[in-house]
Design a protein around this motif. Sequence first.
Motif, PDB file in Angstrom:
ATOM      1  N   ALA A   1       1.936   6.394  -6.985  1.00  0.00           N
ATOM      2  CA  ALA A   1       0.796   7.245  -7.377  1.00  0.00           C
ATOM      3  C   ALA A   1       1.210   8.716  -7.296  1.00  0.00           C
ATOM      4  O   ALA A   1       0.861   9.524  -8.162  1.00  0.00           O
ATOM      5  CB  ALA A   1      -0.405   6.974  -6.458  1.00  0.00           C
TER       6      ALA A   1
ATOM      7  N   LYS B   1      -3.878   2.688  -7.805  1.00  0.00           N
ATOM      8  CA  LYS B   1      -4.195   3.443  -6.588  1.00  0.00           C
ATOM      9  C   LYS B   1      -4.818   4.786  -6.960  1.00  0.00           C
ATOM     10  O   LYS B   1      -5.758   5.252  -6.335  1.00  0.00           O
ATOM     11  CB  LYS B   1      -2.894   3.662  -5.814  1.00  0.00           C
TER      12      LYS B   1
ATOM     13  N   ASP C   1       0.838  -1.209   0.000  1.00  0.00           N
ATOM     14  CA  ASP C   1       0.000   0.000   0.000  1.00  0.00           C
ATOM     15  C   ASP C   1       0.876   1.264   0.000  1.00  0.00           C
ATOM     16  O   ASP C   1       0.611   2.206  -0.742  1.00  0.00           O
ATOM     17  CB  ASP C   1      -0.935   0.021   1.219  1.00  0.00           C
TER      18      ASP C   1
ATOM     19  N   ASP D   1       2.583   1.585  -3.434  1.00  0.00           N
ATOM     20  CA  ASP D   1       1.627   2.077  -4.438  1.00  0.00           C
ATOM     21  C   ASP D   1       1.410   3.581  -4.279  1.00  0.00           C
ATOM     22  O   ASP D   1       1.330   4.324  -5.263  1.00  0.00           O
ATOM     23  CB  ASP D   1       0.277   1.353  -4.291  1.00  0.00           C
ATOM     24  N   GLU D   2       1.312   4.035  -3.034  1.00  0.00           N
ATOM     25  CA  GLU D   2       1.106   5.475  -2.805  1.00  0.00           C
ATOM     26  C   GLU D   2       2.288   6.279  -3.337  1.00  0.00           C
ATOM     27  O   GLU D   2       2.110   7.316  -3.968  1.00  0.00           O
ATOM     28  CB  GLU D   2       0.960   5.760  -1.304  1.00  0.00           C
TER      29      GLU D   2
END
Length: 431
Positions: A116, A151, A109, A112-113
């Motif tokens: 992004a 994301k 997570d 991915d952030e």
Amino acid sequence: MSYFQPEIECASRETMRALQSERLRKIVRHAYDNVPFYRESMGKKGLTPDDIQSVDDLPKLPFVSKDDLREAYPYGLLAVPRSQVVRIQSTSGTTGKRVVGFYTQEDIDHWDECCARAIVAAGGSKEDVVHVSYGYGLFTGGPGLNGGSHKLGSMTLPMSSGNSDRQIQFMCDLGSTILCCTPSYAAYLAETIISGGMRDKIALKAGIFGAEAWSEEMRRDIEAKLGIKAYDIYGLTELSGPGVSFECSEQTGMHVNEDCYITEIIDPKTGEVLPEGSKGELVFTAIAKYGFPMIRYRTRDISVLRRQPCSCGRTFLKIGRLMGRTDDMLIIRGVNVFPSQIETVLLQEGCSPNYQIIVGRVNHTDTFEIKVELTPEMVADTVKEIEKRENDLVEAMRSMLGISPKITLVAHRSIARSEGKAVRVIDNRKI
Ligand code: DLL
């Protein structure tokens, strides 16, 4: 100006330092409690987690090197029960031993952030069609940018690398707006698009290019050919993958995702921490990565840190364009190649240990040749036998390295000998 997480990307220095210190305390405790390697290396310095209270205490901790990772292969640095690991990724490592990274869902997570944020900094939004031509699989490039694009909620094309005709076809048919791949592949695609007369059929506006060194000249060339803005992105498998740092519209270095990574710059010879602004080796501590903790990891990448206000509004510090490495790893067409791997193959195939690796760049694409001396036994070989040996060697190299070099067998004793260290690598790329 758009951000993916403005409260983090534009946080004040005090807020970010407080978050970093809190996360550092937590990760040091986690590594110490769960990984014998960290417990022992801290123990040797007489440290316990209580000695690390804030970012200022970071220099007390020992470094982690690539050799430590190789020794720990495969599970030595795993810090969570296997049932919590949802993914592995791996480097294109050296002589058999790769570096394997383990990710919990929370690690993914965060990763991915970070990716992004890089896509948004390159002008991306949900409305974009993100065309990911980094390799998928063990390499982190494809999965990293893919995760970031998901994301963000953009339409994601998981193209992987290769099959350029299909890449261009999809680009035209689906209206790809952001291209993610290595800069050398972007340059190759650009030339193929232009020579195929497809330039006005593509809708690209930006590119996110990294995983290998590239120059400002190459950036301008790709930008002009594709009519896009090209952004640099940096990362390494040990620290999750792409997205450790990313460029914004100012294009003057890459912002480090400081809520996930603490950056230091050191003198590669002495290990001494250098002030911001000095050129040295990048050292990162991953503070939001629990499967495979990386505390003070020596990257061997050379760059400069700069903390200054940026017109994009982000407060994250920046690292400058990568200036090279302290070790002998070459990155050829985006693939990590160590001379030791080549030597291993040559010796396994009964060839001479006298060889030379010649790397160049033609039309922005890397060329890769290995010259190998014939052994005295091979001197009597027929032309056909030599051709067969060359072909067999190409195949053996491809299976070890993942890319194919041109192999040229040359006369016995024709490669210059050196009295000191042998000159194994001639890198003619001007970067
Ligand atoms: O190359 C991760 C990545 C994928 C980064 C896609 C960016 C885009 P590794 O295969 O582990 O991971 O290789 C890491 O590649 O230590 C650098 O030497 C080099 N490298 C990565 N990004 C850049 C860049 C991925 N922007 C090694 N400029 C790193 C120069 C880079 N070198």
